[in-house]
Scaffold this active site. Structure first.
Site, mmCIF file in Angstrom:
data_model
loop_
_atom_site.group_PDB
_atom_site.id
_atom_site.type_symbol
_atom_site.label_atom_id
_atom_site.label_comp_id
_atom_site.label_asym_id
_atom_site.label_seq_id
_atom_site.Cartn_x
_atom_site.Cartn_y
_atom_site.Cartn_z
ATOM 1 N NE ARG A 20 -2.394 -0.547 3.466
ATOM 2 C CZ ARG A 20 -2.653 0.085 4.594
ATOM 3 N NH1 ARG A 20 -3.628 0.948 4.669
ATOM 4 N NH2 ARG A 20 -1.932 -0.134 5.670
ATOM 5 C CG ASN A 38 -4.261 -3.604 3.291
ATOM 6 O OD1 ASN A 38 -3.696 -3.626 2.206
ATOM 7 N ND2 ASN A 38 -3.596 -3.554 4.432
#
Length: 92
Positions: A20, A38
Site C-alpha cells: 500500500r 487493504n
C-alpha cells in the site's frame, strides 16, 4: 488531456509487505489522485484518477509491486470520482 478514473485490485501476497505505501508513493510520483486500501479478502484496492498514460503506468507498477510482494493478478475496471492527492483509506 482527458482524465479517467480506474479501479484496480491487486491479488497475491500484497498485504503485510509494504504494498500500500509503495503504491501510494508510485501514484504520487505519477501525479495521480485517488486512494488505496487493504481489503479483508487479502487484496489491495486502488481508485486512481488521471490520464490513461498515467493509469497504465500505475497498473504496470502494481503488476510488479515492491520486492516482497508476489502479485498474481491486477484487476482493472472503471472507477468513480475525481480526486486531488492520493490517500490511504480504512480496510473494508
Amino acid at each position: 488531456m482527458k482524465k479517467e478514473t480506474w479501479r484496480l485490485v491487486a491479488h497475491g501476497r500484497v498485504q503485510g509487505v509494504g504494498y500500500r505505501a509503495a503504491c501510494a508513493d508510485a501514484a504520487d510520483d505519477l501525479e495521480l489522485g485517488g486512494w488505496v486500501r487493504n481489503r479483508l479478502d487479502g487484496t489491495v484496492e486502488v481508485m486512481a484518477h488521471g490520464t490513461v498514460r498515467q493509469l497504465e503506468a500505475l497498473q504496470a507498477w502494481m503488476e510488479q509491486g515492491p520486492p516482497a510482494a508476489q502479485v498474481t493478478l491486477v484487476e482493472v475496471g472503471p472507477g468513480e470520482g475525481e480526486f486531488a492527492g492520493f490517500e490511504f483509506r480504512p480496510t473494508i
